[in-house]
Scaffold this active site. Sequence first.
Site, PDB file in Angstrom:
ATOM      1  N   HIS A 222       0.909  -1.278   0.124  1.00  0.00           N
ATOM      2  CA  HIS A 222      -0.003  -0.101   0.126  1.00  0.00           C
ATOM      3  C   HIS A 222       0.911   1.436   0.008  1.00  0.00           C
ATOM      4  CE1 HIS A 222      -3.625   2.403   1.561  1.00  0.00           C
ATOM      5  NE2 HIS A 222      -2.627   3.123   1.838  1.00  0.00           N
ATOM      6  N   GLU A 223       1.825   1.294   1.078  1.00  0.00           N
ATOM      7  CA  GLU A 223       2.832   2.671   0.980  1.00  0.00           C
ATOM      8  C   GLU A 223       3.408   2.875  -0.144  1.00  0.00           C
ATOM      9  OE1 GLU A 223       1.925   4.637   3.311  1.00  0.00           O
ATOM     10  OE2 GLU A 223       0.757   3.188   4.618  1.00  0.00           O
ATOM     11  N   TRP A 234     -10.850   6.513  -2.576  1.00  0.00           N
ATOM     12  CA  TRP A 234     -11.763   7.582  -2.239  1.00  0.00           C
ATOM     13  C   TRP A 234     -11.355   9.075  -2.417  1.00  0.00           C
ATOM     14  CZ3 TRP A 234      -9.591   4.263   1.192  1.00  0.00           C
ATOM     15  CH2 TRP A 234      -8.926   4.889   2.225  1.00  0.00           C
ATOM     16  N   VAL A 249      -7.846   7.928 -11.205  1.00  0.00           N
ATOM     17  CA  VAL A 249      -7.435   6.889 -11.926  1.00  0.00           C
ATOM     18  C   VAL A 249      -8.718   6.360 -12.684  1.00  0.00           C
ATOM     19  CG1 VAL A 249      -6.651   4.460 -12.196  1.00  0.00           C
ATOM     20  CG2 VAL A 249      -5.682   6.135 -10.407  1.00  0.00           C
TER      21      VAL A 249
END
Length: 696
Positions: A222-223, A234, A249
């Site tokens: 994720h990072e 979101w 995106v």
Amino acid sequence: MKKVFTIIISGTMLFANAQQHFCGTSEKNLKAIEADPSILKIEKDLNNFTQQFANQPNASAAGRNCPITIPIVFHILHNFGKENISDAQVEDQVRILNEDYNKLNSDTSIVVNAFKNNIANIGIQFRLARIDPNGNPTNGIVRIPAQQTYNGTDNAKIGAWPREKYLNVWVAHTMEDGVAGYAYLPPSVAGIMTDKDGIMILHQYIGSIGTGNAFRSRALTHEIGHYLNLEHPWGRTNQPGEACGDDGVFDTPITRGSTSCNLNLNDCEVGVIENVQNFMDYSYCSVMFTEGQKTRMLAALNSTISSRNNLWSCQNLTETGTADPYNDYAISKPIASFGTQRLYTCVGNSVKFIDASYNALVEDRMWEFTNADISTSTDSVVTVSFNATGWQTVKLTVGNGFGTSTAVDSFAIYVSEGNVFHSAPFFEDFERPESFEEWTSINYNATPSYFQPTTVAARSGNHSYMVNNYKKTRQSDVEEIISPTMDLTGLQNMTFSFYYSLASADQSYANNGIDSISVFASTNCGEQWLKQFKMGGPDIVNSGYLLSNFQPSAGFYWKKVTFNMSANTKKSNVIFKIQYKSSALSNNFYIDDINIGGVIVNGIEDAAFDNGALKVFPNPSNGTASISFAATQNEAATIEIFDVSGKSVATVFEGNISAGESRFDINKNIFPATGVYLVKVKTASKVLSTRAVITQ
């Protein structure tokens, strides 16, 4: 479908609570933009480049001859505890990254039908560096003993390798922000924050073995997505689940974001399932990236912004040892490193020394101790007791078939007599010749800023302790002083007070300062410490902002702090530890007039001391000096001088004074000897005192 690529977010955080992860993105972004407003233009430039890149045929290939390989280095910040994770745990994390970024993770099979045909193979390979910035062999894992492992902020990003050559990942024990990990998007670190580029993450979010587990092992996936310019699905809000948002995106649906795994979530667009299983969500059932996210990440890797394009250049892969053919292990010797979880003990007490060597497997080991119950050992963890006081030297030599290295620490641990020096109540103004011998300065990692005696400033008298933070490199530090042993059993008033003075060295401190002062007590010679008090944050600065070397020149620069000690410190063998944590934006820190138990100094409570209203000058002097006193009203006053025993030496003035400043001259003949004297002013409204130091 969306074509918008405008991004305002520049930093992101992933919160550590596995049940509910929130984001501190807007706060990070605000701080970065306040420090460098040009970030907004850089974001716009990168978004424009991303659009152009997306319109190119075969954009993912980008005309390169080398595979997309990112050299990675893990900096393990530790205090010889569980946070000093194994090489195997780091290697397991790299395996997970390579599976996730190459669509090799088996759990893609559970992706819901709406997204099965849009699971992207990003095509990025991560490899632990095999050559360090100095050209030496490495296994890509650096171990750094550092107290900063307990705050895990930007200021703990110690020893960064060049960000144009390596992806830096720092692994910490805890984070002051209560988060599990965070990264900056490329625009935020394109300017003055280049030294903060990289990822900070908790040790239990690395890999699926050791202190990690499978549930948390995708946090670094994720990072790194943020590091490569991806937002949360979101978008710009910090609260997943509260408002529908857009990440810019084209193939990730508008979403509220998730903190649970509801695979049928469709709150935002009628008939459109949200991509809950996206690695950039907080659902913890994340298993995929989309093709649009792939394009966005590859665009970041082809952009010059924050040097992402150089990471996978053929030359850099050769220079970092990550080109094919790649060695899965480092052909190198180990680098000797050792330490203990505490740097203070007493004669005869046992302390464990831990081999924390890194860079390669240790095959041979030899410890050497002096003034100890053992002189040598080959164990990885050694329990030792010392029979001499003062700082002790320890030596460790490690090796394997590729060579040996040695670490010698002349300040490996401080050994105290453990005898009771004082009975409380106790007052320390550092004017006694033996004061600085009784108080021990603990300098972690031998940094240039540490507690040291000074005569450049004092709240009273001529001496205080200071930490010289001025013009240090932009990183945090942890420094401590430890008191002599005290008997507190006779205390009636369980209070502790001190005066401090601190300035900042940067105008942005109000947004970025994390300085703190803590006081601990120990009744077993430092084996365990009980926290008594802590204060911190931007409001800790009491002396403003100064670009030059800060020295408090007047009483109003000093601030008094008072707190109640816990009842279990009322023991016969107590020592106190005062800990100061600085930020990268700190100026000098001073501490003086430590009062334990509300001691009365020459008949006057410490609360009465006020160098702003009452002054002796010059000070020190040969006895010929002046006393300046500022009265707030017309009233009767007495000015008297006492020696250290409390005996009255002379009455300088007795009568009525007028509002405003009055000056009284004194002659050296009134002082019977050299030394420290107390000057006391008593009026109907107040009692004030200060010290006069008389020299030859």
